[in-house]
Design a protein around this motif. Structure first.
Motif, PDB file in Angstrom:
ATOM      1  N   ASP A  28       4.567  -2.016 -25.406  1.00  0.00           N
ATOM      2  CA  ASP A  28       3.157  -1.918 -25.742  1.00  0.00           C
ATOM      3  C   ASP A  28       2.424  -3.216 -25.406  1.00  0.00           C
ATOM      4  O   ASP A  28       1.248  -3.381 -25.729  1.00  0.00           O
ATOM      5  CB  ASP A  28       2.957  -1.572 -27.216  1.00  0.00           C
ATOM      6  CG  ASP A  28       3.503  -2.659 -28.149  1.00  0.00           C
ATOM      7  OD1 ASP A  28       4.031  -3.687 -27.665  1.00  0.00           O
ATOM      8  OD2 ASP A  28       3.410  -2.468 -29.380  1.00  0.00           O
ATOM      9  N   SER A  30       2.535  -6.263 -26.447  1.00  0.00           N
ATOM     10  CA  SER A  30       2.048  -7.099 -27.545  1.00  0.00           C
ATOM     11  C   SER A  30       2.857  -8.385 -27.689  1.00  0.00           C
ATOM     12  O   SER A  30       2.493  -9.246 -28.489  1.00  0.00           O
ATOM     13  CB  SER A  30       2.098  -6.312 -28.860  1.00  0.00           C
ATOM     14  OG  SER A  30       3.434  -5.932 -29.166  1.00  0.00           O
ATOM     15  N   TYR A  48      -0.085 -11.226 -20.205  1.00  0.00           N
ATOM     16  CA  TYR A  48      -0.335 -10.510 -21.441  1.00  0.00           C
ATOM     17  C   TYR A  48      -1.670 -10.991 -21.998  1.00  0.00           C
ATOM     18  O   TYR A  48      -1.895 -12.190 -22.115  1.00  0.00           O
ATOM     19  CB  TYR A  48       0.758 -10.783 -22.472  1.00  0.00           C
ATOM     20  CG  TYR A  48       2.016  -9.987 -22.268  1.00  0.00           C
ATOM     21  CD1 TYR A  48       2.198  -8.782 -22.933  1.00  0.00           C
ATOM     22  CD2 TYR A  48       3.024 -10.419 -21.424  1.00  0.00           C
ATOM     23  CE1 TYR A  48       3.349  -8.032 -22.768  1.00  0.00           C
ATOM     24  CE2 TYR A  48       4.183  -9.687 -21.242  1.00  0.00           C
ATOM     25  CZ  TYR A  48       4.335  -8.493 -21.920  1.00  0.00           C
ATOM     26  OH  TYR A  48       5.473  -7.761 -21.743  1.00  0.00           O
ATOM     27  N   LYS A  53      -4.340  -7.033 -26.351  1.00  0.00           N
ATOM     28  CA  LYS A  53      -2.982  -6.521 -26.498  1.00  0.00           C
ATOM     29  C   LYS A  53      -2.648  -5.541 -25.369  1.00  0.00           C
ATOM     30  O   LYS A  53      -2.188  -4.419 -25.585  1.00  0.00           O
ATOM     31  CB  LYS A  53      -2.794  -5.862 -27.861  1.00  0.00           C
ATOM     32  CG  LYS A  53      -2.864  -6.849 -29.020  1.00  0.00           C
ATOM     33  CD  LYS A  53      -2.568  -6.198 -30.351  1.00  0.00           C
ATOM     34  CE  LYS A  53      -2.606  -7.220 -31.481  1.00  0.00           C
ATOM     35  NZ  LYS A  53      -2.324  -6.606 -32.790  1.00  0.00           N
ATOM     36  N   ASP A 209      -1.156  -0.534 -20.448  1.00  0.00           N
ATOM     37  CA  ASP A 209      -0.697  -0.522 -21.836  1.00  0.00           C
ATOM     38  C   ASP A 209       0.235   0.672 -22.058  1.00  0.00           C
ATOM     39  O   ASP A 209       0.226   1.645 -21.303  1.00  0.00           O
ATOM     40  CB  ASP A 209      -1.904  -0.416 -22.776  1.00  0.00           C
ATOM     41  CG  ASP A 209      -1.611  -0.961 -24.168  1.00  0.00           C
ATOM     42  OD1 ASP A 209      -0.455  -1.386 -24.412  1.00  0.00           O
ATOM     43  OD2 ASP A 209      -2.520  -0.965 -25.022  1.00  0.00           O
TER      44      ASP A 209
END
Length: 218
Positions: A28, A30, A48, A53, A209
Motif C-alpha cells: 500500500d 505506506s 514514496y 501515502k 497505490d
C-alpha cells in the motif's frame, strides 16, 4: 476458497486452498523502507509520498521515461491490480504510462510485453511486444505493436483501479471493473516463467497505490 489471518482487524496474508489464486506481493506504499529493498529504479524520480501515502513519479522533462521494476520474479499466469491517478505532465503518442512484463534472458537477451495506458484526455490502450537481442556485441530491441483498443477518456486527478490478468497468453484488462480489452498473443515464443514486473511512465506525473500481484492457480 481463501482463508485469511486477521490481526487487529487487518488482513495480514492470504493463502490459497483448492485452486484459488495466491497473493504473491502486495504494497500500500505506506512504508518508504520497502522502496530500496524491493524495487529497482532504472530511470525517473520515483519515491514514496508520505503525505499522500502513494508511490509517485513526479513530472519529468517531455518524453522523459521513468522505469522501475519489482525485485521479485513472477510466474506466467498472473493477476496484477493497482490504483493509479494522473497528476499532470506530458505524454508520448497519447500514452502516459505502461505495465512492463519483462522476460530476462541469457547475456541480457530477453523480451517483454508492454501494456500502454492512455494518459488523461486520451482513449486508447495498446499491447506491444519488445524483443531484446544481442547483435555484434550490442543490445538492440525490436518493437512491435500487437493491438490497440479504444476506451473511455481518463480524467486528470481521478483515481482509477486497473486489473490485468495474464493467463495462457490471454491478456484481459479492466478499469474500475469495466472491461477494456481481451487479447490473445498466439505467438507465445517469449512465454516463460521468471517474469519481472515494472511500471514505466512517459513524462507524466502519477500516483500508484494498493498494488496486489496474484498467481492464477488452476
Amino acid at each position: 476458497m481463501k482463508k485469511s489471518l486477521l490481526l487487529a482487524g487487518l488482513i495480514v496474508f492470504t493463502v490459497s486452498i483448492f485452486g484459488a489464486d495466491v497473493v504473491l506481493y502486495q504494497d500500500d506504499f505506506s512504508n518508504p523502507k520497502r522502496y530500496a529493498a524491493e524495487w529497482s529504479r532504472t530511470d525517473g524520480s520515483w519515491k514514496y509520498d508520505l503525505l499522500a501515502k502513494t508511490f509517485r513519479q513526479s513530472i519529468g522533462a517531455p518524453h522523459r521515461v521513468g522505469k522501475i521494476y519489482l525485485k521479485k520474479e513472477i510466474p506466467s499466469n498472473i493477476e496484477i491490480s493497482y490504483d493509479f491517478k494522473y497528476l499532470g505532465g506530458k505524454s508520448v503518442n497519447g500514452f502516459g504510462s505502461s505495465i512492463i512484463l519483462q522476460f530476462p534472458g541469457v547475456n541480457m537477451e530477453g523480451a517483454s510485453y508492454q501494456i500502454g495506458i492512455p494518459t488523461f484526455g486520451q482513449k486508447k490502450f495498446s499491447i506491444s511486444k519488445v524483443a531484446y537481442v544481442m547483435d555484434n556485441g550490442k543490445l538492440k530491441n525490436k518493437y512491435k505493436t500487437l493491438a490497440v483498443f479504444d476506451c473511455p477518456v481518463l480524467e486528470l486527478g481521478r483515481k482509477y483501479n486497473l486489473k490485468l490478468r495474464v493467463e495462457d497468453n490471454i491478456f484481459t484488462l479492466t478499469v474500475d471493473g469495466e472491461g477494456m480489452f481481451e487479447f490473445e498473443d498466439k505467438d507465445n515464443s517469449i512465454k516463460v516463467n521468471g517474469k519481472m514486473f515494472g511500471f514505466s511512465t512517459y513524462g507524466a506525473a502519477m500516483d500508484f497505490d494498493n498494488l496486489v500481484i496474484k498467481e492464477i492457480v488452476k
